[in-house]
Design a protein around this motif. Structure first.
Motif, PDB file in Angstrom:
ATOM      1  N   SER A  46      -6.777  -9.921   0.806  1.00  0.00           N
ATOM      2  CA  SER A  46      -7.144  -9.756  -0.597  1.00  0.00           C
ATOM      3  C   SER A  46      -8.623  -9.375  -0.719  1.00  0.00           C
ATOM      4  O   SER A  46      -9.015  -8.582  -1.586  1.00  0.00           O
ATOM      5  N   ARG A  47      -9.443  -9.902   0.186  1.00  0.00           N
ATOM      6  CA  ARG A  47     -10.874  -9.545   0.139  1.00  0.00           C
ATOM      7  C   ARG A  47     -11.058  -8.056   0.447  1.00  0.00           C
ATOM      8  O   ARG A  47     -11.762  -7.342  -0.255  1.00  0.00           O
ATOM      9  N   ALA A  48     -10.331  -7.610   1.504  1.00  0.00           N
ATOM     10  CA  ALA A  48     -10.451  -6.198   1.881  1.00  0.00           C
ATOM     11  C   ALA A  48      -9.967  -5.306   0.750  1.00  0.00           C
ATOM     12  O   ALA A  48     -10.583  -4.267   0.443  1.00  0.00           O
ATOM     13  N   ALA A  49      -8.896  -5.742   0.073  1.00  0.00           N
ATOM     14  CA  ALA A  49      -8.336  -4.930  -1.009  1.00  0.00           C
ATOM     15  C   ALA A  49      -9.338  -4.807  -2.157  1.00  0.00           C
ATOM     16  O   ALA A  49      -9.528  -3.732  -2.740  1.00  0.00           O
ATOM     17  N   GLN A  50     -10.007  -5.909  -2.451  1.00  0.00           N
ATOM     18  CA  GLN A  50     -10.988  -5.888  -3.543  1.00  0.00           C
ATOM     19  C   GLN A  50     -12.168  -4.980  -3.219  1.00  0.00           C
ATOM     20  O   GLN A  50     -12.633  -4.201  -4.047  1.00  0.00           O
ATOM     21  N   ILE A  51     -12.640  -5.076  -1.964  1.00  0.00           N
ATOM     22  CA  ILE A  51     -13.774  -4.224  -1.567  1.00  0.00           C
ATOM     23  C   ILE A  51     -13.357  -2.762  -1.618  1.00  0.00           C
ATOM     24  O   ILE A  51     -14.053  -1.894  -2.134  1.00  0.00           O
ATOM     25  N   ALA A  52     -12.135  -2.491  -1.076  1.00  0.00           N
ATOM     26  CA  ALA A  52     -11.641  -1.117  -1.051  1.00  0.00           C
ATOM     27  C   ALA A  52     -11.535  -0.556  -2.465  1.00  0.00           C
ATOM     28  O   ALA A  52     -11.844   0.618  -2.707  1.00  0.00           O
ATOM     29  N   LEU A  53     -11.183  -1.418  -3.424  1.00  0.00           N
ATOM     30  CA  LEU A  53     -11.063  -1.021  -4.824  1.00  0.00           C
ATOM     31  C   LEU A  53     -12.410  -0.515  -5.337  1.00  0.00           C
ATOM     32  O   LEU A  53     -12.508   0.507  -6.027  1.00  0.00           O
ATOM     33  N   GLY A  54     -13.463  -1.214  -4.931  1.00  0.00           N
ATOM     34  CA  GLY A  54     -14.819  -0.839  -5.345  1.00  0.00           C
ATOM     35  C   GLY A  54     -15.225   0.521  -4.814  1.00  0.00           C
ATOM     36  O   GLY A  54     -16.073   1.191  -5.391  1.00  0.00           O
ATOM     37  N   TYR A  55     -14.647   0.957  -3.740  1.00  0.00           N
ATOM     38  CA  TYR A  55     -15.026   2.230  -3.130  1.00  0.00           C
ATOM     39  C   TYR A  55     -14.179   3.400  -3.590  1.00  0.00           C
ATOM     40  O   TYR A  55     -14.399   4.521  -3.172  1.00  0.00           O
ATOM     41  N   GLN A  56     -13.205   3.110  -4.438  1.00  0.00           N
ATOM     42  CA  GLN A  56     -12.304   4.195  -4.840  1.00  0.00           C
ATOM     43  C   GLN A  56     -13.041   5.255  -5.659  1.00  0.00           C
ATOM     44  O   GLN A  56     -12.766   6.442  -5.556  1.00  0.00           O
ATOM     45  N   GLY A  58     -16.111   6.335  -5.452  1.00  0.00           N
ATOM     46  CA  GLY A  58     -17.071   7.107  -4.666  1.00  0.00           C
ATOM     47  C   GLY A  58     -17.989   6.172  -3.915  1.00  0.00           C
ATOM     48  O   GLY A  58     -17.796   4.954  -3.946  1.00  0.00           O
ATOM     49  N   ASP A  59     -18.956   6.734  -3.236  1.00  0.00           N
ATOM     50  CA  ASP A  59     -19.872   5.930  -2.415  1.00  0.00           C
ATOM     51  C   ASP A  59     -20.763   5.108  -3.334  1.00  0.00           C
ATOM     52  O   ASP A  59     -21.385   5.621  -4.241  1.00  0.00           O
ATOM     53  N   GLN A  60     -20.770   3.849  -3.205  1.00  0.00           N
ATOM     54  CA  GLN A  60     -21.631   2.990  -4.020  1.00  0.00           C
ATOM     55  C   GLN A  60     -22.144   1.840  -3.171  1.00  0.00           C
ATOM     56  O   GLN A  60     -21.776   1.726  -2.014  1.00  0.00           O
ATOM     57  N   ASN A  61     -22.931   1.005  -3.763  1.00  0.00           N
ATOM     58  CA  ASN A  61     -23.509  -0.097  -2.982  1.00  0.00           C
ATOM     59  C   ASN A  61     -22.431  -1.007  -2.426  1.00  0.00           C
ATOM     60  O   ASN A  61     -21.525  -1.412  -3.146  1.00  0.00           O
ATOM     61  N   PHE A  62     -22.508  -1.286  -1.125  1.00  0.00           N
ATOM     62  CA  PHE A  62     -21.505  -2.130  -0.472  1.00  0.00           C
ATOM     63  C   PHE A  62     -21.764  -3.590  -0.790  1.00  0.00           C
ATOM     64  O   PHE A  62     -22.860  -4.080  -0.690  1.00  0.00           O
ATOM     65  N   GLN A  63     -20.760  -4.194  -1.299  1.00  0.00           N
ATOM     66  CA  GLN A  63     -20.902  -5.643  -1.490  1.00  0.00           C
ATOM     67  C   GLN A  63     -19.559  -6.340  -1.288  1.00  0.00           C
ATOM     68  O   GLN A  63     -18.499  -5.769  -1.513  1.00  0.00           O
ATOM     69  N   ASP A  64     -19.693  -7.557  -0.855  1.00  0.00           N
ATOM     70  CA  ASP A  64     -18.472  -8.358  -0.669  1.00  0.00           C
ATOM     71  C   ASP A  64     -18.075  -8.917  -2.010  1.00  0.00           C
ATOM     72  O   ASP A  64     -18.739  -9.780  -2.574  1.00  0.00           O
ATOM     73  N   VAL A  65     -17.003  -8.359  -2.598  1.00  0.00           N
ATOM     74  CA  VAL A  65     -16.576  -8.807  -3.926  1.00  0.00           C
ATOM     75  C   VAL A  65     -15.361  -9.744  -3.803  1.00  0.00           C
ATOM     76  O   VAL A  65     -14.398  -9.638  -4.527  1.00  0.00           O
ATOM     77  N   SER A  66     -15.464 -10.601  -2.879  1.00  0.00           N
ATOM     78  CA  SER A  66     -14.372 -11.548  -2.673  1.00  0.00           C
ATOM     79  C   SER A  66     -14.271 -12.495  -3.850  1.00  0.00           C
ATOM     80  O   SER A  66     -15.172 -12.551  -4.688  1.00  0.00           O
ATOM     81  N   ASP A  67     -13.214 -13.262  -3.872  1.00  0.00           N
ATOM     82  CA  ASP A  67     -13.045 -14.168  -5.006  1.00  0.00           C
ATOM     83  C   ASP A  67     -14.086 -15.275  -4.974  1.00  0.00           C
ATOM     84  O   ASP A  67     -14.828 -15.436  -4.012  1.00  0.00           O
ATOM     85  N   ALA A  68     -14.096 -16.046  -6.054  1.00  0.00           N
ATOM     86  CA  ALA A  68     -15.169 -17.015  -6.246  1.00  0.00           C
ATOM     87  C   ALA A  68     -15.258 -17.997  -5.094  1.00  0.00           C
ATOM     88  O   ALA A  68     -16.336 -18.341  -4.645  1.00  0.00           O
ATOM     89  N   SER A  69     -14.118 -18.388  -4.616  1.00  0.00           N
ATOM     90  CA  SER A  69     -14.164 -19.407  -3.559  1.00  0.00           C
ATOM     91  C   SER A  69     -14.794 -18.839  -2.301  1.00  0.00           C
ATOM     92  O   SER A  69     -15.521 -19.530  -1.587  1.00  0.00           O
ATOM     93  N   LEU A  70     -14.495 -17.613  -2.010  1.00  0.00           N
ATOM     94  CA  LEU A  70     -15.110 -17.025  -0.814  1.00  0.00           C
ATOM     95  C   LEU A  70     -16.610 -16.814  -1.002  1.00  0.00           C
ATOM     96  O   LEU A  70     -17.363 -16.869  -0.048  1.00  0.00           O
ATOM     97  N   GLN A  71     -16.970 -16.525  -2.240  1.00  0.00           N
ATOM     98  CA  GLN A  71     -18.400 -16.348  -2.515  1.00  0.00           C
ATOM     99  C   GLN A  71     -19.172 -17.607  -2.157  1.00  0.00           C
ATOM    100  O   GLN A  71     -20.307 -17.552  -1.720  1.00  0.00           O
TER     101      GLN A  71
END
Ligand code: ADP
Length: 463
Positions: A46-56, A58-71
């Protein structure tokens, strides 16, 4: 040395229980580990899916957008990277000590680039920590890159470690308690056996009347006690019958000896015995000696039969032929007693010992001649049916009182002891007949009524 059954039972029980517990424990640990890793894999997905969503977009700042608990977890426990197809780190988040190098090897990278999702367990960082990593290619216009997310297995490992420690201390304690319980149960179950052993040890030949106390357990132990008591009963009967046998035999042997002694005394006291007197005395003594010799023969025959030493020389035996021979042989004895004797009947053949069956026939015919009395008739008839063949010795004598019939085949039994001993009977003849017929697997019985004569029947299996 053989260990007591209590100890052996407990040891077997303990061994089986340890195997079961260890196998169960190993299964539980492996199963839990695989379930926990599955949960980590899912969170990575699910973490990978969320990050991949952020890149759809175009190229933008890479960040780990995992859920709150992972944060909220410490950076050392999670990490993420974006790699070029050649493995150069483009962006990274998490512990720099981990993320400055690619989190997956070239093989994993190649697999991810080919569009295959790669999940693997790896050892990362200077401390050699276990991680679970997931790699997937990021579909971006123009440049393709690979996204790698990693999560530490520290929590999984420590959960498993705690469980292993729990088993490692709990299983021996459980085994110890089980051993104690097993030993107590075995001891309780076997206590009646120890008591029975002690009681049985006390019973000797002079105390055969004693019995073992029967435990009211309604199980194998109770059955064992009953069986032992039954066996003691049979032994007591056997010993008692042997004792009676010895007593009866000694008593019967004394009779001719007493007669002989008193006759000799009379002879000694008579000054001039004379030739006639001496002959009479010697003839009487000889009769007594013959009686004793016959009795000893009968006793030996009975002893060998009862000791299981009677060997039957079985062969096809013609009962009609045997009856004819016996009648012919005893005709003069019958004539001397004023008895008419005859043989008739049908052909009858069995597989048996001809000599022993002749002995039975002769005994029955001699008895009939002896006890029927002058002016009577004795007849031997033979018969044959499907499975059996046999003979009947009947007489027209005085018969046997009904109360005597059940004892007729007992050793030393005589209907009228004084009258019979006068006729030189030992009371063993019919007992021997019964044993011989029994050894052939046959039956012997008598039908008699006072004044109506007697008939002794023998039935033998034909094969
Ligand atoms: P024995 O003849 O040596 O006394 P047996 O065992 O042959 O011993 O017989 C037992 C007793 O059975 C005899 O003493 C006799 O009293 C009785 N008996 C046997 N056969 C006859 C018979 N045919 N008629 C009447 N009494 C008999």
């Amino acid at each position: 040395m053989k260990l007591p059954i209590k100890v052996r039972l407990t040891a077997w029980y303990l061994m089986l229980l340890s195997v079961i517990l260890v196998v169960f424990g190993v299964f539980l640990v492996l199963r839990l580990r695989s379930d926990l890793i599955d949960a980590v894999d899912q969170s990575l997905e699910s973490r990978a899916a969320q990050i991949a969503l952020g890149y759809q977009g175009g190229d933008q700042n890479f960040q780990d957008v995992s859920d709150a608990s992972l944060q909220s977890v410490t950076p050392a426990e999670t990490a993420a990277q974006r790699l070029t197809p050649t493995g150069i780190v483009l962006d990274a988040t998490g512990d720099p000590a981990l993320t400055d190098k690619p989190l997956i090897d070239a093989q994993g990278l190649a697999a991810a680039l080919q569009g295959r999702r790669t999940v693997a367990s790896v050892v990362l960082g200077p401390d050699g920590e276990h991680f679970r990593v997931l790699a997937l290619s990021l579909p971006q216009a123009g440049r393709s890159s690979v996204l790698v997310v990693a999560s530490s297995l520290e929590d999984v490992d420590s959960s498993i470690h705690r469980l292993v420690v729990l088993f490692a201390t709990g299983i021996p304690v459980a085994l110890l308690l089980a051993a104690l319980g097993g030993w107590l149960i075995a001891r309780k179950a076997l206590r009646p056996v120890s008591r029975m052993t002690a009681e049985a040890e006390e019973i000797r030949a002079d105390r055969l009347k004693d019995r073992i106390a029967i435990p009211a357990t309604d199980d194998e132990i109770e059955r064992l006690a009953r069986t032992l008591n039954d066996m003691l009963g049979r032994l007591e009967e056997g010993v008692e019958s042997q004792r009676r046998f010895v007593a009866d035999a000694s008593h019967d042997m004394r009779t001719p000896l007493t007669v002989m002694a008193s006759e000799i005394d009379v002879g000694l006291e008579t000054h001039r015995l004379g030739e006639k007197g001496a002959r009479e005395l010697l003839a009487s003594n000889r009769e007594q000696v013959e009686w004793m010799a016959r009795m000893i023969d009968d006793l030996l025959t009975l002893a060998s039969i009862e000791g299981g030493q009677l060997e039957l020389l079985r062969g096809p035996t013609d009962l009609q032929g045997l009856a004819g021979d016996v009648v012919a042989r005893l005709e003069s004895l019958a004539a001397a007693n004023g008895v008419r004797i005859s043989a008739n009947g049908r052909p009858a053949s069995v597989i048996g010992d001809a000599d022993r069956l002749t002995q039975v026939l002769a005994n029955l015919v001699e008895n009939a001649v002896k006890y029927a009395g002058a002016g009577t008739e004795v007849c031997v008839s033979t018969w044959q049916r499907d499975r059996e063949a046999g003979f009947i010795v009947s007489d027209t004598g005085p018969g046997i009182p009904p109360e005597a019939v059940p004892h007729l085949f007992d050793r030393f039994f005589r209907v009228d002891a004084t009258r019979s001993s006068a006729r030189q009977g030992s009371g063993l003849g019919l007992a021997i007949c019964r044993e011989i017929v029994g050894a052939h697997g046959g039956r012997i019985w008598v039908d008699s009524s006072i004044g109506g004569g007697s008939s002794f029947s023998v039935a033998l299996p034909r094969s």
